[in-house]
Write an enzyme that holds these catalytic residues in place. Structure first.
Site, PDB file in Angstrom:
ATOM      1  N   CYS A 163       0.806  -1.225   0.000  1.00 19.55           N
ATOM      2  CA  CYS A 163       0.000   0.000   0.000  1.00 19.55           C
ATOM      3  C   CYS A 163       0.838   1.274   0.000  1.00 19.55           C
ATOM      4  O   CYS A 163       0.288   2.377  -0.065  1.00 19.55           O
ATOM      5  CB  CYS A 163      -0.948  -0.005   1.194  1.00 19.55           C
ATOM      6  SG  CYS A 163      -1.965  -1.494   1.252  1.00 19.55           S
ATOM      7  N   HIS A 303      -2.621   8.254   5.662  1.00 23.33           N
ATOM      8  CA  HIS A 303      -2.795   6.896   5.136  1.00 23.33           C
ATOM      9  C   HIS A 303      -4.127   6.309   5.609  1.00 23.33           C
ATOM     10  O   HIS A 303      -4.725   5.503   4.904  1.00 23.33           O
ATOM     11  CB  HIS A 303      -1.641   6.003   5.580  1.00 23.33           C
ATOM     12  CG  HIS A 303      -1.775   4.590   5.112  1.00 23.33           C
ATOM     13  ND1 HIS A 303      -1.676   4.245   3.782  1.00 23.33           N
ATOM     14  CD2 HIS A 303      -2.018   3.433   5.782  1.00 23.33           C
ATOM     15  CE1 HIS A 303      -1.836   2.939   3.656  1.00 23.33           C
ATOM     16  NE2 HIS A 303      -2.057   2.419   4.849  1.00 23.33           N
ATOM     17  N   GLU A 313      -1.514   6.100  13.548  1.00 27.38           N
ATOM     18  CA  GLU A 313      -1.038   7.199  12.706  1.00 27.38           C
ATOM     19  C   GLU A 313      -1.270   8.530  13.407  1.00 27.38           C
ATOM     20  O   GLU A 313      -0.434   9.435  13.334  1.00 27.38           O
ATOM     21  CB  GLU A 313      -1.722   7.180  11.342  1.00 27.38           C
ATOM     22  CG  GLU A 313      -1.163   8.239  10.394  1.00 27.38           C
ATOM     23  CD  GLU A 313      -1.705   8.152   8.981  1.00 27.38           C
ATOM     24  OE1 GLU A 313      -1.214   8.895   8.110  1.00 27.38           O
ATOM     25  OE2 GLU A 313      -2.636   7.335   8.736  1.00 27.38           O
ATOM     26  N   LYS A 334      -9.512   8.272   1.583  1.00 25.53           N
ATOM     27  CA  LYS A 334      -9.993   6.891   1.469  1.00 25.53           C
ATOM     28  C   LYS A 334     -11.442   6.761   1.946  1.00 25.53           C
ATOM     29  O   LYS A 334     -12.111   5.782   1.623  1.00 25.53           O
ATOM     30  CB  LYS A 334      -9.096   5.956   2.272  1.00 25.53           C
ATOM     31  CG  LYS A 334      -7.698   5.766   1.703  1.00 25.53           C
ATOM     32  CD  LYS A 334      -6.902   4.776   2.547  1.00 25.53           C
ATOM     33  CE  LYS A 334      -5.512   4.529   1.978  1.00 25.53           C
ATOM     34  NZ  LYS A 334      -4.588   5.669   2.228  1.00 25.53           N
ATOM     35  N   HIS A 339      -9.637   2.104  -0.294  1.00 27.73           N
ATOM     36  CA  HIS A 339      -8.184   1.943  -0.288  1.00 27.73           C
ATOM     37  C   HIS A 339      -7.740   1.354  -1.617  1.00 27.73           C
ATOM     38  O   HIS A 339      -8.031   0.196  -1.922  1.00 27.73           O
ATOM     39  CB  HIS A 339      -7.789   1.030   0.873  1.00 27.73           C
ATOM     40  CG  HIS A 339      -6.323   0.955   1.119  1.00 27.73           C
ATOM     41  ND1 HIS A 339      -5.391   1.615   0.342  1.00 27.73           N
ATOM     42  CD2 HIS A 339      -5.605   0.288   2.063  1.00 27.73           C
ATOM     43  CE1 HIS A 339      -4.187   1.368   0.796  1.00 27.73           C
ATOM     44  NE2 HIS A 339      -4.291   0.556   1.839  1.00 27.73           N
ATOM     45  N   PHE A 398       1.830  -3.335   4.013  1.00 29.52           N
ATOM     46  CA  PHE A 398       2.144  -4.643   4.560  1.00 29.52           C
ATOM     47  C   PHE A 398       3.644  -4.895   4.422  1.00 29.52           C
ATOM     48  O   PHE A 398       4.285  -4.465   3.459  1.00 29.52           O
ATOM     49  CB  PHE A 398       1.385  -5.740   3.811  1.00 29.52           C
ATOM     50  CG  PHE A 398      -0.069  -5.873   4.211  1.00 29.52           C
ATOM     51  CD1 PHE A 398      -0.661  -4.993   5.094  1.00 29.52           C
ATOM     52  CD2 PHE A 398      -0.839  -6.901   3.684  1.00 29.52           C
ATOM     53  CE1 PHE A 398      -2.002  -5.130   5.459  1.00 29.52           C
ATOM     54  CE2 PHE A 398      -2.174  -7.050   4.043  1.00 29.52           C
ATOM     55  CZ  PHE A 398      -2.758  -6.167   4.930  1.00 29.52           C
TER      56      PHE A 398
END
Length: 419
Positions: A163, A303, A313, A334, A339, A398
């Site tokens: 991502c 994010h 975050e 998002k 996403h 990831f």
């Protein structure tokens, strides 16, 4: 001395529309592009919603004979490359071709083609596999097709960092120009994995929202009732140019790229560490490379995916910016498009640049029940007019991979605008 790099063209495809203006207008209105999955029968899946691309016709951008040789993620990338080059007015010629490069990333590549040809193989045997099957699925083929289409003979590469892919692609392209390996880079991210295996895999990981009865309200970053992310698809590609190269040809300059950070959590394959340590170091690295103070940042495109990690975050932002964190505008687009995985960073970079260029900060929609652990200004539910001089975009993936990029407003005389 590092060469300065500016953004001169942009193109995007998102669940909110084809093209930058259509998507941006919808984003500013707080519209959602999330709906029920139509690509396959999802009735037995825990999650039956996604951010699908509608009304996209690849033949508007690609020769019909070539379309069948490419997976959908390549279609999206090539279309956005056409849009961004048209937007920039860039002409790639024999004289400059070896100084124009391409760096497009994809998180998963040609998953639809893998599923399709596996089924064909099982039903009809090996002789029915297309000779274009392998080139359809390799992530770097988005860069390859764009290079071939436009005759760009400079650096040609690909980033695959889950991502964080789109942000790493733009950041790495920025560094390529800084070190004088190219004058122009076509960079960004692309993705199309709304397939049974794609959605099924994320369902198995319990990563997705199951708010199936309310698709448009399912993606709710920072909200107390968030229950997972919503998969989206699309692409976001920008044209980066060395400043003097852009000025000599009279290009419109949207913003300057001034900072880039990257790093690793070194903690877990899917979960960030407590306190968001990796995100902290990544944002600090980007700030250090930019040469600006934390207080000069006006907006962060977070994010934030609508998972538990949104609070981490938030903690990381507070650690990096201290009291200024509460003066920042922080939003997650998002909430409206889902996403986009490998494409997220490319699309969110464009939103950050447009916030600077248009003086409008996108909202975080579906923000209804504040989470006590998420206590910053998330621009709830409505876009906001504001003069944005510096914008930061975060992407975390990831494998614990992190990327942060910083953009700054640029004036007509080619000098940076001080905050």
């Amino acid at each position: 001395m590092n060469r300065r790099v500016v953004i001169t063209g942009m193109g995007m495809i998102t669940p909110l529309g084809i093209g930058m203006e259509k998507t941006w207008n919808a984003i500013c209105m707080g519209e959602s592009g999330i709906g029920y999955i139509t690509r396959f029968d999802s009735k037995d899946f825990p999650t039956r919603i996604a951010g699908e691309i509608k009304d996209f016709n690849p033949s508007d951008y690609i020769d019909r004979k070539e379309i069948k040789k490419m997976d959908t993620f390549i279609h999206y990338a090539l279309a956005c490359a056409v849009m961004s080059i048209d937007d920039s007015g860039l002409k790639i010629t024999d004289e400059n071709a070896d100084r124009v490069g391409v760096l497009i990333g994809a998180g998963l590549g040609g998953l639809p083609s893998i599923e399709r040809y596996h089924e064909i193989y099982l039903k009809e045997g090996v002789r029915k596999i297309s000779p274009f099957f392998i080139p359809m699925l390799i992530p770097n083929m988005a860069s390859g097709h764009i290079s071939i289409r436009f005759g760009a003979k400079g650096p040609n590469s690909c980033v695959v960092t889950a991502c964080a892919t789109g942000t790493h692609a733009i950041g790495d392209a920025y560094k390529i120009i800084q070190r004088d390996d190219a004058d122009v880079m076509i960079a960004g991210g692309t993705e199309s994995v709304i397939t049974p295996l794609g959605i099924g895999g994320f369902c198995a990981a319990r990563a997705l929202s199951t708010r199936n009865d309310e698709p448009q309200r399912a993606s709710r970053p920072f909200d107390k009732d968030r229950d997972g992310f919503v998969v989206g698809e699309g692409a976001g590609i920008v044209i980066l140019e060395e400043m003097e190269f852009a000025l000599r040809r009279g290009a419109k300059i949207y913003a300057e790229v001034i900072g880039y950070g990257m790093g690793s959590d070194a903690y877990h394959i899917t979960s960030p560490p407590p306190g968001g340590d990796g995100a902290v170091r990544c944002m600090k690295m980007a700030l250090k490379s930019s040469g600006i103070l934390p207080e000069e940042v006006d907006y962060i495109n977070a994010h934030a995916t609508s998972t538990f990690a949104d609070s981490l975050e938030t903690t990381a932002i507070k650690t990096v910016f201290n009291e200024h964190a509460y003066k920042l505008a922080v939003s997650s687009t998002k909430s409206m498009i889902g996403h986009l995985l490998g494409a997220a960073g490319g699309v969110e970079a464009i939103f950050s640049i447009l916030a600077i260029d248009r003086g409008i900060i996108p909202p975080t929609i579906n923000y209804e029940n504040p989470d006590p652990e998420c206590d910053l200004d998330y621009v709830p539910n409505k876009s906001r007019k504001r003069d944005v001089k510096v914008a930061m975009s975060n992407s975390f993936g990831f494998g614990g991979t992190n990327a942060t990029i910083i953009f700054r407003k640029y004036n007509d005389k080619g000098k940076e605008v001080k905050s």
